[in-house]
Enzyme design. Sequence first.
Site, mmCIF file in Angstrom:
data_model
loop_
_atom_site.group_PDB
_atom_site.id
_atom_site.type_symbol
_atom_site.label_atom_id
_atom_site.label_comp_id
_atom_site.label_asym_id
_atom_site.label_seq_id
_atom_site.Cartn_x
_atom_site.Cartn_y
_atom_site.Cartn_z
ATOM 1 N N GLU A 42 23.251 13.961 20.924
ATOM 2 C CA GLU A 42 22.428 15.144 20.665
ATOM 3 C C GLU A 42 20.977 14.788 20.868
ATOM 4 O OE1 GLU A 42 24.016 15.344 16.896
ATOM 5 O OE2 GLU A 42 25.808 16.392 17.589
ATOM 6 N N TYR A 79 18.668 10.532 29.925
ATOM 7 C CA TYR A 79 20.088 10.875 29.929
ATOM 8 C C TYR A 79 20.498 11.535 31.260
ATOM 9 C CZ TYR A 79 19.421 10.040 24.935
ATOM 10 O OH TYR A 79 19.103 9.478 23.727
HETATM 11 C C1 LIG Z 1 13.743 7.780 24.978
HETATM 12 C C2 LIG Z 1 13.507 6.260 24.939
HETATM 13 C C3 LIG Z 1 14.650 5.605 24.154
HETATM 14 C C4 LIG Z 1 13.475 5.720 26.365
HETATM 15 O O1 LIG Z 1 13.393 4.307 26.305
HETATM 16 P P1 LIG Z 1 12.716 3.447 27.486
HETATM 17 O O2 LIG Z 1 13.192 2.042 27.335
HETATM 18 O O3 LIG Z 1 11.259 3.658 27.494
HETATM 19 O O4 LIG Z 1 13.372 4.123 28.770
HETATM 20 P P2 LIG Z 1 13.572 3.422 30.194
HETATM 21 O O5 LIG Z 1 12.351 2.617 30.514
HETATM 22 O O6 LIG Z 1 14.886 2.725 30.224
HETATM 23 O O7 LIG Z 1 13.594 4.698 31.150
HETATM 24 C C5 LIG Z 1 14.689 4.991 31.990
HETATM 25 C C6 LIG Z 1 14.470 6.343 32.607
HETATM 26 O O8 LIG Z 1 14.337 7.326 31.594
HETATM 27 C C7 LIG Z 1 13.340 8.301 31.983
HETATM 28 N N1 LIG Z 1 12.192 8.215 31.086
HETATM 29 C C8 LIG Z 1 12.033 7.348 30.047
HETATM 30 N N2 LIG Z 1 10.865 7.614 29.408
HETATM 31 C C9 LIG Z 1 10.290 8.636 30.067
HETATM 32 C C10 LIG Z 1 9.077 9.362 29.880
HETATM 33 N N3 LIG Z 1 8.203 9.045 28.898
HETATM 34 N N4 LIG Z 1 8.795 10.369 30.736
HETATM 35 C C11 LIG Z 1 9.644 10.703 31.722
HETATM 36 N N5 LIG Z 1 10.818 10.046 31.962
HETATM 37 C C12 LIG Z 1 11.122 9.032 31.131
HETATM 38 C C13 LIG Z 1 12.954 7.950 33.399
HETATM 39 O O9 LIG Z 1 13.867 8.607 34.265
HETATM 40 C C14 LIG Z 1 13.207 6.457 33.422
HETATM 41 O O10 LIG Z 1 13.448 5.963 34.715
HETATM 42 P P3 LIG Z 1 12.205 5.544 35.650
HETATM 43 O O11 LIG Z 1 11.338 4.627 34.825
HETATM 44 O O12 LIG Z 1 12.869 4.887 36.814
HETATM 45 O O13 LIG Z 1 11.488 6.819 35.974
HETATM 46 C C15 LIG Z 1 12.131 5.928 24.286
HETATM 47 O O14 LIG Z 1 11.133 6.764 24.860
HETATM 48 C C16 LIG Z 1 12.098 6.109 22.776
HETATM 49 O O15 LIG Z 1 12.404 5.183 22.016
HETATM 50 N N6 LIG Z 1 11.725 7.323 22.329
HETATM 51 C C17 LIG Z 1 11.682 7.652 20.888
HETATM 52 C C18 LIG Z 1 13.076 7.708 20.309
HETATM 53 C C19 LIG Z 1 13.929 8.735 21.005
HETATM 54 O O16 LIG Z 1 13.479 9.799 21.387
HETATM 55 N N7 LIG Z 1 15.237 8.395 21.153
HETATM 56 C C20 LIG Z 1 16.212 9.289 21.760
HETATM 57 C C21 LIG Z 1 16.702 10.266 20.754
HETATM 58 S S1 LIG Z 1 17.896 11.409 21.458
#
Ligand SMILES: CC(C)(COP(=O)(O)OP(=O)(O)OC[C@H]1O[C@@H](n2cnc3c(N)ncnc32)[C@H](O)[C@@H]1OP(=O)(O)O)[C@@H](O)C(=O)NCCC(=O)NCCS
Length: 143
Positions: A101, A113
């Site tokens: 979710e 996702y």
């Molecule tokens: C969402 C979250 C887990 C992503 O973690 P991350 O390690 O930074 O993500 P990644 O570096 O593996 O990113 C993989 C892909 O996700 C997408 N993505 C990740 N962060 C993004 C951002 N800020 N804006 C746009 N796309 C994003 C992109 O497609 C990215 O691929 P790319 O770098 O080749 O464009 C992180 O932002 C986070 O911890 N957020 C707060 C907690 C949260 O929201 N958790 C999910 C709850 S459902």
Amino acid sequence: MEETDLVHVLEIEKLSFPNPWREMTFMGEMYNKPISFSFVIVHKSQRKIIGYIIFWYIKNRAQINNIAIHPDFRRMGIAETVIRQTLDQVRVAGAEYVTLEVRPSNMAARFLYNKLGFDVLATKENYYNDPREDALVMGIYLG
Ligand SMILES: CC(C)(COP(=O)(O)OP(=O)(O)OC[C@H]1O[C@@H](n2cnc3c(N)ncnc32)[C@H](O)[C@@H]1OP(=O)(O)O)[C@@H](O)C(=O)NCCC(=O)NCCS
């Protein structure tokens, strides 16, 4: 994830969510065996916790319940790698579907996702509090 990790996990949780999980919720997941699996992500050279993932695996289904990466380590491909590993693990164990979710406003997570192949399956109205928001139910078929 172990109890001694929680101080670091809670710090990342507070930096990551408007309505963070409390310690009791993490404890509940850690001791909800054999359904719940909780892993911390440890930086190899800095030897510190920089994120975590919690998922449920039951028979042919898995559900990602929480994932967060410390803000200093985002956009490095860590969440993508960890979720890909999780999908592989649960697929080998027998999972056919994985769901989660997400807040519609959480664009970083939704892009992540989408990149991994999850589709929006349904909406749960007024699911989240502080701020109140619907939840998107997203899923991927592994079969
Ligand atoms: C969402 C979250 C887990 C992503 O973690 P991350 O390690 O930074 O993500 P990644 O570096 O593996 O990113 C993989 C892909 O996700 C997408 N993505 C990740 N962060 C993004 C951002 N800020 N804006 C746009 N796309 C994003 C992109 O497609 C990215 O691929 P790319 O770098 O080749 O464009 C992180 O932002 C986070 O911890 N957020 C707060 C907690 C949260 O929201 N958790 C999910 C709850 S459902």
